[in-house]
Write an enzyme that holds these catalytic residues in place. Structure first.
Site, short mmCIF file in Angstrom:
data_model
loop_
_atom_site.label_atom_id
_atom_site.label_comp_id
_atom_site.label_asym_id
_atom_site.label_seq_id
_atom_site.Cartn_x
_atom_site.Cartn_y
_atom_site.Cartn_z
N GLY A 11 -35.22 -35.60 -6.42
CA GLY A 11 -33.62 -36.68 -5.88
C GLY A 11 -34.65 -38.58 -5.92
O GLY A 11 -35.92 -38.80 -6.00
N ARG A 72 -33.25 -32.33 -11.72
CA ARG A 72 -33.63 -31.89 -11.01
C ARG A 72 -34.32 -30.72 -12.76
O ARG A 72 -32.55 -30.14 -13.03
CB ARG A 72 -33.16 -30.80 -10.24
CG ARG A 72 -33.29 -32.65 -8.81
CD ARG A 72 -33.03 -31.11 -7.87
NE ARG A 72 -32.80 -31.98 -6.40
CZ ARG A 72 -33.65 -32.46 -5.43
NH1 ARG A 72 -34.45 -32.62 -6.02
NH2 ARG A 72 -33.22 -33.81 -4.96
N ASP A 103 -42.80 -33.38 -4.07
CA ASP A 103 -43.39 -32.36 -4.30
C ASP A 103 -42.93 -31.08 -5.42
O ASP A 103 -43.66 -30.76 -6.43
CB ASP A 103 -43.48 -30.74 -2.79
CG ASP A 103 -42.16 -30.93 -2.47
OD1 ASP A 103 -41.00 -31.80 -2.95
OD2 ASP A 103 -41.74 -29.74 -1.81
N THR A 126 -39.84 -39.74 -2.38
CA THR A 126 -38.89 -38.80 -2.28
C THR A 126 -38.56 -39.71 -1.25
O THR A 126 -39.08 -40.04 -0.11
CB THR A 126 -39.63 -37.70 -1.61
OG1 THR A 126 -38.40 -36.84 -1.50
CG2 THR A 126 -40.34 -37.62 -1.69
N ASP A 128 -38.12 -37.91 1.46
CA ASP A 128 -38.38 -36.78 2.91
C ASP A 128 -39.42 -37.15 3.23
O ASP A 128 -39.94 -37.00 4.42
CB ASP A 128 -38.45 -35.36 1.74
CG ASP A 128 -37.24 -35.15 1.16
OD1 ASP A 128 -36.26 -35.45 1.62
OD2 ASP A 128 -37.11 -34.07 0.69
N ASP A 130 -41.86 -35.95 2.56
CA ASP A 130 -43.38 -34.86 3.00
C ASP A 130 -43.92 -33.81 2.19
O ASP A 130 -43.80 -33.35 1.49
CB ASP A 130 -41.56 -33.98 2.93
CG ASP A 130 -41.58 -33.35 1.60
OD1 ASP A 130 -40.73 -34.85 0.84
OD2 ASP A 130 -40.38 -32.21 2.00
N ARG A 172 -34.44 -32.09 4.11
CA ARG A 172 -34.83 -30.74 3.60
C ARG A 172 -35.53 -30.12 4.70
O ARG A 172 -35.36 -29.01 5.93
CB ARG A 172 -35.61 -30.83 2.09
CG ARG A 172 -34.58 -29.25 1.67
CD ARG A 172 -35.17 -29.42 0.24
NE ARG A 172 -35.38 -30.04 -0.50
CZ ARG A 172 -35.10 -30.97 -1.95
NH1 ARG A 172 -33.77 -30.04 -2.68
NH2 ARG A 172 -35.43 -31.59 -2.19
O1 F6P Z 1 -35.65 -34.27 -2.34
C1 F6P Z 1 -34.51 -35.28 -1.24
C2 F6P Z 1 -33.28 -35.29 -1.18
O2 F6P Z 1 -32.53 -36.14 -0.39
C3 F6P Z 1 -33.35 -33.94 0.01
O3 F6P Z 1 -33.53 -35.03 1.26
C4 F6P Z 1 -32.65 -32.95 0.20
O4 F6P Z 1 -31.97 -32.02 0.98
C5 F6P Z 1 -32.38 -32.95 -1.08
O5 F6P Z 1 -32.81 -34.21 -2.01
C6 F6P Z 1 -30.58 -33.04 -1.60
O6 F6P Z 1 -30.93 -32.83 -3.91
P1 F6P Z 1 -29.82 -33.27 -4.24
O7 F6P Z 1 -29.62 -34.57 -4.73
O8 F6P Z 1 -29.98 -32.18 -5.10
O9 F6P Z 1 -28.40 -32.41 -3.39
#
Ligand code: F6P
Length: 322
Positions: A11, A72, A103, A126, A128, A130, A172
């Site tokens: 992300g 991703r 991660d 990120t 998050d 985390d 998440r």
């Molecule tokens: O890891 C960052 C994040 O924004 C999370 O907070 C969220 O759950 C996820 O990515 C959403 O992913 P995507 O952009 O693939 O929908």
């Protein structure tokens, strides 16, 4: 080391551009050629790579998103996918690689470091927060700031209409954004995965609040694995308490916009540190900031070990969220 490369993966997060800019400046100052890989591991496999110069990163420190693009990549999760990536790295003569991500990125990076002779340095990027091995990740402060501004705004209709609002934030399986934006926004309650609260407990808390002086309330909810789950919680609370409850899901808004000053400074520091770590021969570590000092954590620990929420803030939460 004469040629290195840099990519953003997973992300996007505000501050990634500031990090790329810092790394490019640091590399060129040391006469190291630096290449930019587009679209993360997916772009690496497809050899979407070009040289980065100072002019490429001029006027980018204040921009959100990532100038390199991101993705991703499920392909990179397979050994065949990584073998293709390694071929590209060899063909390009890339000896060091900087990965800016979270991660998932570091999980891929750990495998790549084991399977190739390339030196790999991770940089935590990120929203998050985390990632084990750093107090803060690049983008977290900006995401909290975005969530906080939304919470402050929702306060107005909440008060005017004497309503209960659920504000769902990203994160998440971790509650870092919910905890900090909720405390900063004076939320009446927080729903975070690390400290589960049943709907019954939430209802009795809200009831106590509404029996007192409160006529409105904001509950900040971490999205968990199922974005949008606050709609279910709101429906249950509505049914149990017979009060009006509305939901606001902030979603990807939190990933966009200009990075805060804190994110720009952290990103700049870590971008330079990543290049210096490669030049010093380090590999298989993530450069982070712990207690204001640079820290180096084995890549494997960054996703294998659990980063805890701030225990002092958690302990104070019942006092602050009332
Ligand atoms: O890891 C960052 C994040 O924004 C999370 O907070 C969220 O759950 C996820 O990515 C959403 O992913 P995507 O952009 O693939 O929908």
């Amino acid at each position: 080391m004469k040629r290195i490369a840099i990519m953003t993966s997973g992300g996007d997060a505000p501050g990634m551009n500031a990090c790329i800019r810092a790394a490019v400046r640091a590399a060129l100052a040391d006469e190291i050629e630096i290449l930019g890989i587009r679209r993360g591991f997916a772009g690496l496999i497809r050899d979407e790579i070009r040289s980065l110069e100072r002019k490429d990163v001029a006027n980018t420190i204040h921009h959100g998103g990532t100038m390199l693009g991101t993705a991703r990549s499920s392909e990179f999760m397979s050994r065949e996918g990584r073998a293709r990536a390694i071929e590209v790295l060899e063909k390009r003569g890339i000896k060091g690689l900087i990965l800016i991500g979270g991660d998932g990125t570091f999980r891929g990076g750990t495998e790549l470091a084991e399977e190739s002779g390339v030196h790999i340095i991770g940089v935590p990027g990120t929203i998050d927060n985390d990632v084990y091995g750093t107090d803060y990740t690049i983008g977290f402060d900006s995401a909290v700031d975005c969530a906080l501004k939304a919470i402050d705004r929702i306060r107005d209709p909440a008060q005017s209409h004497e309503r209960l609002f659920f504000v769902e934030v990203m994160g998440r399986h971790s509650g870092f954004i919910a905890l900090e934006s909720g405390i900063a926004g004076g939320a009446e309650e927080l729903l975070i995965p690390e400290v589960p609260l049943s709907v019954d407990e939430l209802c009795s808390h809200l009831q106590r609040s509404f029996q007192g002086e409160k006529r409105s309330a904001i509950v900040v909810v971490a999205e968990t694995e199922e974005p949008g789950h606050s709609f279910d919680v709101a429906r249950e609370v509505r049914e149990k308490l017979g009060i009006d409850a509305r939901v606001v899901v902030l979603g990807h808004l939190q990933r966009g916009g200009a990075p805060t000053a804190r994110d720009r400074v952290l990103a700049s520091k870590l971008g330079v540190a990543a290049v210096r770590a490669l030049a010093a021969g380090k590999s298989g570590v993530m450069v982070g900031e712990t207690n204001w000092r640079l820290s180096y954590t084995p890549l494997q620990d960054t996703w294998n070990k659990q980063k805890e929420l701030n225990a002092e803030l958690l302990e104070m939460r019942p006092l602050l969220c009332e």
